[in-house]
Design a protein around this motif. Structure first.
Motif, short mmCIF file in Angstrom:
data_model
loop_
_atom_site.label_atom_id
_atom_site.label_comp_id
_atom_site.label_asym_id
_atom_site.label_seq_id
_atom_site.Cartn_x
_atom_site.Cartn_y
_atom_site.Cartn_z
N THR A 156 48.30 49.29 26.44
CA THR A 156 48.06 49.67 27.84
C THR A 156 49.35 49.40 28.59
O THR A 156 50.30 48.85 28.03
CB THR A 156 46.91 48.86 28.46
N ALA A 157 49.38 49.73 29.86
CA ALA A 157 50.58 49.51 30.66
C ALA A 157 50.95 48.03 30.74
O ALA A 157 52.11 47.69 30.95
CB ALA A 157 50.39 50.09 32.05
N ARG A 158 49.99 47.15 30.57
CA ARG A 158 50.25 45.71 30.63
C ARG A 158 50.64 45.13 29.28
O ARG A 158 51.06 43.99 29.19
CB ARG A 158 49.01 44.97 31.14
N GLY A 159 50.49 45.91 28.20
CA GLY A 159 50.84 45.43 26.87
C GLY A 159 49.78 44.49 26.35
O GLY A 159 48.74 44.30 26.97
N PRO A 160 49.99 43.91 25.21
CA PRO A 160 51.09 44.15 24.28
C PRO A 160 50.81 45.38 23.40
O PRO A 160 49.70 45.92 23.41
CB PRO A 160 51.11 42.88 23.43
N VAL A 161 51.81 45.76 22.63
CA VAL A 161 51.67 46.81 21.64
C VAL A 161 51.10 46.17 20.38
O VAL A 161 51.58 45.14 19.95
CB VAL A 161 53.03 47.46 21.32
#
Length: 192
Positions: A156-161
């Motif tokens: 998501t835009a907040r992460g994490p990957v």
């Protein structure tokens, strides 16, 4: 079935990506640049700016973006093509693939994912992919899924990957609304 080629204005034989904008126009990325089909003719779009196109994406707010062979990202509009500026203010380059999630532009630069909000602000970069992705797609969480040669990843835009699952040679991924994913790879069958 209809075929599109030089007679309809599609001058390049190798098509690498397609996108449809909110107005219904079909955008075609080719080895010879970007073309827009309006239902009647194919129009070569900004041929003096985009010589070879590798990726396309269309946003919910009617923006269309393209990536050229140099990894430069352009917004396509009535005036032609305008370079997208990165977080530093310089034209964005070294991008492999792009996707819009709603009106947010996601780009992959190497193994890092970046998101630009509709107002032009960039969110902090999200490193963590194993390899550069072949394709980015909207995820049911509001972020993106990334298909790399080592598997399918999400954020998501907040992460994490994080990796959803390994898949050698992952080529593309699509998400169901319930969170399941379907992926394809160069070496094997469709995986759910």
């Amino acid at each position: 079935m209809r075929h599109f080629g030089p007679e309809q204005g599609l001058l390049a034989p190798t098509v690498v990506a397609l996108a449809q904008d909110q107005a219904g126009f079909l955008w075609v990325a080719t080895a010879g640049g970007v073309f827009r089909y309006d239902g009647v003719e194919m129009r070569h779009w900004a041929p003096d700016v985009i010589v070879h196109a590798n990726a396309l994406a269309a946003a919910a707010d009617d923006r269309v973006a393209a990536v050229d062979d140099y990894g430069r990202v352009f917004l396509l509009d009535a005036a032609g093509a305008t370079a997208v500026r990165g977080p530093s203010g310089a034209p964005l380059d070294s991008v492999g693939t792009i996707a819009f999630v709603g009106d947010t532009l996601w780009v992959a630069r190497g193994t890092t994912l970046m998101a630009q909000l509709p107002d032009g602000r960039w969110l902090p970069p999200l490193p963590g992919l194993d390899l550069p992705p072949r394709r980015l797609r909207p995820a049911p969480t509001g972020g993106v899924d990334a298909a790399t040669r080592g598997g399918v990843w999400t954020t998501t835009a907040r992460g994490p990957v994080h990796r959803l699952f390994p898949l050698t040679g992952a080529w593309d991924v699509l998400a169901y609304p319930d969170g399941r994913r379907v992926a394809i790879s160069r070496a094997g069958p469709v995986v759910e």
